[in-house]
Design a protein around this motif. Structure first.
Motif, PDB file in Angstrom:
ATOM      1  N   ILE A  17     -56.510   8.605  13.701  1.00 40.77           N
ATOM      2  CA  ILE A  17     -56.627   7.870  14.948  1.00 40.77           C
ATOM      3  C   ILE A  17     -55.925   6.326  14.761  1.00 40.77           C
ATOM      4  O   ILE A  17     -55.081   5.924  15.526  1.00 40.77           O
ATOM      5  N   GLY A  18     -56.377   5.677  13.938  1.00 40.53           N
ATOM      6  CA  GLY A  18     -55.818   4.129  13.551  1.00 40.53           C
ATOM      7  C   GLY A  18     -56.531   3.080  14.474  1.00 40.53           C
ATOM      8  O   GLY A  18     -56.692   3.109  15.783  1.00 40.53           O
ATOM      9  N   PHE A  19     -57.468   2.344  13.776  1.00 38.12           N
ATOM     10  CA  PHE A  19     -58.317   1.221  14.327  1.00 38.12           C
ATOM     11  C   PHE A  19     -57.823  -0.033  13.762  1.00 38.12           C
ATOM     12  O   PHE A  19     -57.401  -0.107  12.629  1.00 38.12           O
ATOM     13  N   ASP A  20     -58.368  -1.321  14.329  1.00 36.69           N
ATOM     14  CA  ASP A  20     -58.089  -2.658  13.732  1.00 36.69           C
ATOM     15  C   ASP A  20     -59.360  -2.682  12.818  1.00 36.69           C
ATOM     16  O   ASP A  20     -59.104  -3.823  12.174  1.00 36.69           O
ATOM     17  N   GLY A  21     -60.548  -2.031  13.020  1.00 33.66           N
ATOM     18  CA  GLY A  21     -61.613  -2.236  11.988  1.00 33.66           C
ATOM     19  C   GLY A  21     -62.236  -1.047  12.067  1.00 33.66           C
ATOM     20  O   GLY A  21     -62.085  -0.336  12.945  1.00 33.66           O
ATOM     21  N   TYR A  22     -63.193  -1.282  11.030  1.00 36.61           N
ATOM     22  CA  TYR A  22     -64.036   0.231  10.904  1.00 36.61           C
ATOM     23  C   TYR A  22     -65.715  -0.171  10.705  1.00 36.61           C
ATOM     24  O   TYR A  22     -65.812  -0.794   9.922  1.00 36.61           O
ATOM     25  N   ALA A  23     -66.300   0.390  11.536  1.00 39.44           N
ATOM     26  CA  ALA A  23     -67.845   0.183  11.515  1.00 39.44           C
ATOM     27  C   ALA A  23     -68.355   1.682  10.660  1.00 39.44           C
ATOM     28  O   ALA A  23     -67.732   2.580  10.933  1.00 39.44           O
ATOM     29  N   ILE A  24     -69.581   1.363  10.042  1.00 39.53           N
ATOM     30  CA  ILE A  24     -70.404   2.494   9.529  1.00 39.53           C
ATOM     31  C   ILE A  24     -71.819   2.291  10.437  1.00 39.53           C
ATOM     32  O   ILE A  24     -72.399   1.325  10.376  1.00 39.53           O
ATOM     33  N   GLY A  25     -71.913   3.447  11.269  1.00 36.52           N
ATOM     34  CA  GLY A  25     -72.829   3.639  11.933  1.00 36.52           C
ATOM     35  C   GLY A  25     -74.102   4.687  11.538  1.00 36.52           C
ATOM     36  O   GLY A  25     -73.867   5.098  10.739  1.00 36.52           O
ATOM     37  N   GLY A  26     -74.986   4.658  12.361  1.00 36.10           N
ATOM     38  CA  GLY A  26     -76.048   5.628  12.033  1.00 36.10           C
ATOM     39  C   GLY A  26     -77.029   5.317  10.970  1.00 36.10           C
ATOM     40  O   GLY A  26     -77.632   6.431  10.211  1.00 36.10           O
ATOM     41  N   LEU A  27     -76.939   4.246  10.598  1.00 31.39           N
ATOM     42  CA  LEU A  27     -78.000   3.723   9.218  1.00 31.39           C
ATOM     43  C   LEU A  27     -78.866   2.690   9.592  1.00 31.39           C
ATOM     44  O   LEU A  27     -78.805   2.141  10.731  1.00 31.39           O
ATOM     45  N   ALA A  28     -79.900   2.591   8.755  1.00 36.73           N
ATOM     46  CA  ALA A  28     -80.860   1.531   9.016  1.00 36.73           C
ATOM     47  C   ALA A  28     -81.618   2.030  10.293  1.00 36.73           C
ATOM     48  O   ALA A  28     -82.201   1.453  11.216  1.00 36.73           O
ATOM     49  N   VAL A  29     -81.855   3.452  10.233  1.00 36.24           N
ATOM     50  CA  VAL A  29     -82.751   4.041  11.356  1.00 36.24           C
ATOM     51  C   VAL A  29     -83.776   5.062  10.808  1.00 36.24           C
ATOM     52  O   VAL A  29     -84.113   5.971  11.413  1.00 36.24           O
ATOM     53  N   GLY A  30     -84.188   4.475   9.566  1.00 34.11           N
ATOM     54  CA  GLY A  30     -85.484   4.975   9.097  1.00 34.11           C
ATOM     55  C   GLY A  30     -85.193   5.688   7.877  1.00 34.11           C
ATOM     56  O   GLY A  30     -86.224   6.254   7.466  1.00 34.11           O
ATOM     57  N   GLU A  31     -83.898   5.713   7.250  1.00 35.77           N
ATOM     58  CA  GLU A  31     -83.513   6.778   6.204  1.00 35.77           C
ATOM     59  C   GLU A  31     -84.133   5.942   4.832  1.00 35.77           C
ATOM     60  O   GLU A  31     -84.256   6.505   3.647  1.00 35.77           O
ATOM     61  N   THR A  71     -68.703   5.230   0.995  1.00 35.27           N
ATOM     62  CA  THR A  71     -68.142   5.198   2.590  1.00 35.27           C
ATOM     63  C   THR A  71     -67.255   4.287   2.836  1.00 35.27           C
ATOM     64  O   THR A  71     -66.052   4.205   3.269  1.00 35.27           O
ATOM     65  N   PRO A  72     -67.543   2.908   2.316  1.00 32.51           N
ATOM     66  CA  PRO A  72     -66.245   1.883   2.528  1.00 32.51           C
ATOM     67  C   PRO A  72     -65.055   2.208   1.784  1.00 32.51           C
ATOM     68  O   PRO A  72     -64.025   1.772   2.342  1.00 32.51           O
ATOM     69  N   GLY A  73     -65.288   2.785   0.540  1.00 27.28           N
ATOM     70  CA  GLY A  73     -64.131   3.079  -0.092  1.00 27.28           C
ATOM     71  C   GLY A  73     -63.137   4.247   0.612  1.00 27.28           C
ATOM     72  O   GLY A  73     -62.028   4.438   0.242  1.00 27.28           O
ATOM     73  N   ALA A  74     -63.918   5.009   1.563  1.00 30.21           N
ATOM     74  CA  ALA A  74     -63.064   5.898   2.466  1.00 30.21           C
ATOM     75  C   ALA A  74     -62.449   5.333   3.600  1.00 30.21           C
ATOM     76  O   ALA A  74     -61.666   6.165   4.326  1.00 30.21           O
ATOM     77  N   LEU A  75     -62.437   4.175   3.579  1.00 34.29           N
ATOM     78  CA  LEU A  75     -61.797   3.025   4.783  1.00 34.29           C
ATOM     79  C   LEU A  75     -60.749   2.415   4.312  1.00 34.29           C
ATOM     80  O   LEU A  75     -60.687   1.956   3.159  1.00 34.29           O
ATOM     81  N   PRO A  76     -59.606   2.454   5.121  1.00 34.02           N
ATOM     82  CA  PRO A  76     -58.514   1.390   4.817  1.00 34.02           C
ATOM     83  C   PRO A  76     -58.973   0.010   4.201  1.00 34.02           C
ATOM     84  O   PRO A  76     -59.812  -0.643   4.764  1.00 34.02           O
ATOM     85  N   ASP A  77     -58.461  -0.370   2.807  1.00 35.84           N
ATOM     86  CA  ASP A  77     -58.669  -1.503   2.475  1.00 35.84           C
ATOM     87  C   ASP A  77     -58.377  -2.923   3.191  1.00 35.84           C
ATOM     88  O   ASP A  77     -59.177  -3.665   2.952  1.00 35.84           O
ATOM     89  N   ASP A  78     -57.517  -2.591   4.072  1.00 37.73           N
ATOM     90  CA  ASP A  78     -56.876  -3.887   4.589  1.00 37.73           C
ATOM     91  C   ASP A  78     -57.364  -4.159   6.040  1.00 37.73           C
ATOM     92  O   ASP A  78     -56.955  -5.142   6.611  1.00 37.73           O
ATOM     93  N   ARG A  79     -58.654  -3.633   6.276  1.00 35.95           N
ATOM     94  CA  ARG A  79     -59.278  -3.751   7.538  1.00 35.95           C
ATOM     95  C   ARG A  79     -60.722  -4.113   7.238  1.00 35.95           C
ATOM     96  O   ARG A  79     -61.364  -3.777   6.458  1.00 35.95           O
ATOM     97  N   PRO A  80     -61.321  -4.833   8.152  1.00 37.98           N
ATOM     98  CA  PRO A  80     -62.799  -5.211   7.921  1.00 37.98           C
ATOM     99  C   PRO A  80     -63.340  -3.943   8.299  1.00 37.98           C
ATOM    100  O   PRO A  80     -63.334  -2.991   8.953  1.00 37.98           O
TER     101      PRO A  80
END
Length: 375
Positions: A207-221, A233-242
């Motif tokens: 889709i293409g975004f300006d940045g990428y978040a990782i959601g659904g964590l820190a919920v008791g796991e 997961t961070p390595g699966a995201l574009p290196d040049d985006r926050p």
């Protein structure tokens, strides 16, 4: 030339330090965003939050749409003017709060219809409406609308939820449109299953975004499972985006996530803890309700330069916490936010110097040593 840019100045292993530039100011990364749920960081003035070192705040779409309302806020000049904060603001999409706070939810492909926890009124949130609300608020970083499944859930339920969130991400991107000076972040979902996380990351990259978040964590796991997800997961995201880890977290969570390539964080912990008599220090958590502090003339942390530690004793903090005085929340929140920003500054400096491993070891050792011995 674009008015937004992410620049990585140095790396140490998978960790990065740099700057995210927006029209309202630069954000030094790794960055911690204090949470200003209802257009206020509780018990703090905006100038005081800035004095701790914060470059950006987080606001909550769900709370602000219910009270005072997005259209009203737009008429009053937007969220920045409303709360007297002239630097960047990130707003979440409202999805998490709808799932966790609202009553009588009805979820469809179109969006979520729910009853307000404030007054019982009925509202509808869709990707398009979330983008509209965040535009009315005037936030600098906008989050795509996603669904957060209640945990525990089966892998099939997590997969279905993630794929719905990816369809909503595409609609969020379309509805966001072209807004120079503002950024839209997509959110990776998929629980703790690597295949689902990687499928989600691939969909967002497409889709293409300006940045990428990782959601659904820190919920008791638990931290081990969270770090397991952050190992890939961070390595699966574009290196040049926050990369932004949503809702995290405890100081040791942040250090471990930075080591795994995360750039941005938010959490209610430092402000919420401050309102319950808890101080977060380099020696770990200190409970000011404990009687051991009643006659302790020493500061909370002798190495801390915040106004709480330079002006007040543990004995005073114990007194105002036990007495329920408002200043207790003010002083402990200020200290906690200062500590978090000091931690982020230390991480940035360590990455720049190529000394992150040593920094993390010293951080762990100091926390392991525990609080100052009683007087």
């Amino acid at each position: 030339m674009s008015t937004t840019a992410f620049h990585i100045a140095a790396r140490d292993g998978r960790a990065r330090t740099g700057t995210l530039t927006l029209p309202r100011g630069e954000i030094r990364t790794p960055a911690f965003m204090p949470v200003g749920t209802a257009a206020t960081v509780k018990a703090m003035l905006p100038g005081s939050v800035r004095a701790t070192g914060a470059d950006i705040l987080l606001g909550n779409t769900y709370h602000l749409m219910l009270r005072p309302g997005a259209e009203r806020m737009a008429r009053l000049g937007g969220l920045h003017r409303f709360m007297n904060w002239d630097r960047p603001i990130l707003t979440d999409s409202g999805g998490f709060q709808v799932m966790s706070l609202a009553d009588l939810r009805k979820l469809t492909e179109e969006g979520v219809t729910f009853k307000s926890h404030v007054d019982g009124s009925t509202h509808h949130l869709s990707p398009e409406r979330s983008m509209e609300i965040q535009r009315l608020l005037g936030s600098d970083i906008v989050m795509a609308f996603d669904e957060c499944p209640a945990l525990p859930a089966t892998e099939e339920a997590v997969a279905a939820s993630m794929r719905l969130s990816m369809r909503w991400a595409a609609r969020s991107r379309e509805a966001f449109g072209d807004r120079p000076g503002h950024m839209l972040f997509g959110i990776v979902q998929g629980g703790v299953t690597r295949e689902l996380r990687e499928e989600s990351a691939a969909a967002l990259r497409g889709i293409g975004f300006d940045g990428y978040a990782i959601g659904g964590l820190a919920v008791g796991e638990g931290q081990e499972a969270m770090f397991g997800v952050l190992d890939y997961t961070p390595g699966a995201l574009p290196d040049d985006r926050p990369r932004y880890l949503m809702g995290v977290g405890k100081p040791d969570d942040i250090v471990g996530a930075v080591q795994r390539g995360v750039d941005m964080f938010d959490c209610v912990l430092p402000s919420r803890s401050g309102r319950t008599g808890q101080a977060l220090t380099r020696r770990g958590q200190v409970n000011l309700r404990n009687a051991r502090h009643a006659e302790d003339p020493r500061p909370l942390d002798p190495d801390c330069t915040c106004p709480t530690c330079t002006g007040y004793s543990r004995a005073y903090l114990h007194h105002v916490v036990k007495a329920g005085e408002i200043i207790a929340s003010m002083l402990l929140t200020w200290h906690n936010l200062h500590y978090y920003q000091e931690l982020m500054a230390g991480l940035r400096a360590a990455i720049a110097a190529g000394r992150l491993t040593e920094f993390a070891a010293a951080f762990d050792a100091e926390r392991l040593a525990g609080d100052l011995p009683p007087v």
